[in-house]
Motif scaffolding. Sequence first.
Motif, PDB file in Angstrom:
ATOM      1  N   ALA A  41       0.834  -1.210   0.000  1.00 17.60           N
ATOM      2  CA  ALA A  41       0.000   0.000   0.000  1.00 17.60           C
ATOM      3  C   ALA A  41       0.867   1.258   0.000  1.00 17.60           C
ATOM      4  O   ALA A  41       0.562   2.234  -0.693  1.00 17.60           O
ATOM      5  N   GLN A  42       1.963   1.231   0.763  1.00 16.41           N
ATOM      6  CA  GLN A  42       2.854   2.393   0.812  1.00 16.41           C
ATOM      7  C   GLN A  42       3.556   2.607  -0.531  1.00 16.41           C
ATOM      8  O   GLN A  42       3.714   3.750  -0.976  1.00 16.41           O
ATOM      9  N   GLU A  43       3.973   1.514  -1.175  1.00 10.71           N
ATOM     10  CA  GLU A  43       4.612   1.636  -2.487  1.00 10.71           C
ATOM     11  C   GLU A  43       3.626   2.163  -3.517  1.00 10.71           C
ATOM     12  O   GLU A  43       3.982   2.997  -4.357  1.00 10.71           O
ATOM     13  N   HIS A  56       2.881   9.104  -7.542  1.00 10.58           N
ATOM     14  CA  HIS A  56       3.470  10.415  -7.820  1.00 10.58           C
ATOM     15  C   HIS A  56       4.481  10.372  -8.967  1.00 10.58           C
ATOM     16  O   HIS A  56       5.032  11.403  -9.335  1.00 10.58           O
ATOM     17  N   VAL A  57       4.732   9.205  -9.538  1.00 12.23           N
ATOM     18  CA  VAL A  57       5.694   9.078 -10.632  1.00 12.23           C
ATOM     19  C   VAL A  57       5.094   9.669 -11.908  1.00 12.23           C
ATOM     20  O   VAL A  57       3.966   9.368 -12.270  1.00 12.23           O
ATOM     21  N   THR A  58       5.885  10.512 -12.574  1.00 10.79           N
ATOM     22  CA  THR A  58       5.420  11.132 -13.810  1.00 10.79           C
ATOM     23  C   THR A  58       6.164  10.610 -15.037  1.00 10.79           C
ATOM     24  O   THR A  58       5.612  10.612 -16.132  1.00 10.79           O
ATOM     25  N   LYS A  59       7.421  10.169 -14.860  1.00  8.18           N
ATOM     26  CA  LYS A  59       8.210   9.738 -16.002  1.00  8.18           C
ATOM     27  C   LYS A  59       9.303   8.777 -15.535  1.00  8.18           C
ATOM     28  O   LYS A  59       9.859   8.938 -14.461  1.00  8.18           O
ATOM     29  N   VAL A  60       9.584   7.764 -16.366  1.00  4.98           N
ATOM     30  CA  VAL A  60      10.674   6.827 -16.111  1.00  4.98           C
ATOM     31  C   VAL A  60      11.527   6.761 -17.368  1.00  4.98           C
ATOM     32  O   VAL A  60      10.998   6.609 -18.472  1.00  4.98           O
ATOM     33  N   LYS A 116      12.580   6.535  -1.433  1.00  6.56           N
ATOM     34  CA  LYS A 116      13.163   5.235  -1.075  1.00  6.56           C
ATOM     35  C   LYS A 116      12.186   4.101  -1.399  1.00  6.56           C
ATOM     36  O   LYS A 116      12.590   3.036  -1.845  1.00  6.56           O
ATOM     37  N   LEU A 117      10.898   4.333  -1.186  1.00  7.33           N
ATOM     38  CA  LEU A 117       9.894   3.325  -1.546  1.00  7.33           C
ATOM     39  C   LEU A 117       9.828   3.132  -3.061  1.00  7.33           C
ATOM     40  O   LEU A 117       9.689   2.011  -3.544  1.00  7.33           O
ATOM     41  N   ILE A 118       9.945   4.230  -3.793  1.00  8.85           N
ATOM     42  CA  ILE A 118       9.919   4.152  -5.254  1.00  8.85           C
ATOM     43  C   ILE A 118      11.138   3.373  -5.751  1.00  8.85           C
ATOM     44  O   ILE A 118      11.018   2.502  -6.622  1.00  8.85           O
ATOM     45  N   ALA A 119      12.306   3.649  -5.185  1.00  8.67           N
ATOM     46  CA  ALA A 119      13.524   2.934  -5.582  1.00  8.67           C
ATOM     47  C   ALA A 119      13.414   1.448  -5.249  1.00  8.67           C
ATOM     48  O   ALA A 119      13.828   0.593  -6.030  1.00  8.67           O
ATOM     49  N   GLY A 159      18.784   4.168  -5.354  1.00 16.46           N
ATOM     50  CA  GLY A 159      18.901   2.813  -4.851  1.00 16.46           C
ATOM     51  C   GLY A 159      19.408   1.888  -5.929  1.00 16.46           C
ATOM     52  O   GLY A 159      19.395   2.222  -7.120  1.00 16.46           O
ATOM     53  N   GLN A 160      19.873   0.734  -5.528  1.00 15.41           N
ATOM     54  CA  GLN A 160      20.365  -0.261  -6.470  1.00 15.41           C
ATOM     55  C   GLN A 160      19.225  -1.151  -6.938  1.00 15.41           C
ATOM     56  O   GLN A 160      18.272  -1.389  -6.204  1.00 15.41           O
TER      57      GLN A 160
END
Length: 161
Positions: free
Chosen positions: A85-87, A93-97, A129-132, A159-160
């Motif tokens: 749920a947190q991820e 909120h991600v707009t572009k990768v 950090k959750l997104i990574a 993050g790796q």
Amino acid sequence: MGMKTKIALGAVVGIVVIGAVSANAGDSDTADKGTSASADRQPGGAKDAGTGAGAGKGKEKAEKAEKKVSQAEQFKAFVKENGTAQEKEAVSHVTKVQGADEQNDILDAADVYTDFTGGIMGEGTGPAKLIASAFADWKQSENGLVTVYDADGELLGNGQF
């Protein structure tokens, strides 16, 4: 052993190491790549290996539809299906990768852009950090680095993967 001998021996060892690294750089079809769990989700993986030429236009349409979906949408869909749920909240909120589509397992770098503001002192450092972490679940690499940015392009975290 003389100084000239040591230098010559060092040069020979260096050439052998460079040759071995460059020879392995072209090996993209290793045994564990084809059997990984993520191979079914990626184009050219083990799932596609068994399809014959009889697939025809249906396969071509599916490939075109898959290419039209942006990397950000693919990432969000993966987290929606597999994330916590947190991820899910953070990835909303991600707009572009960028940089997630082609990997060589030597030095893979991906950038994730969000709509957070305030840079490293803002509200987005925790979710970064959750997104990574979610990105590392989505893509696997021997030596990958994902960097998360805010709306102004300032670093939030990395993050790796």
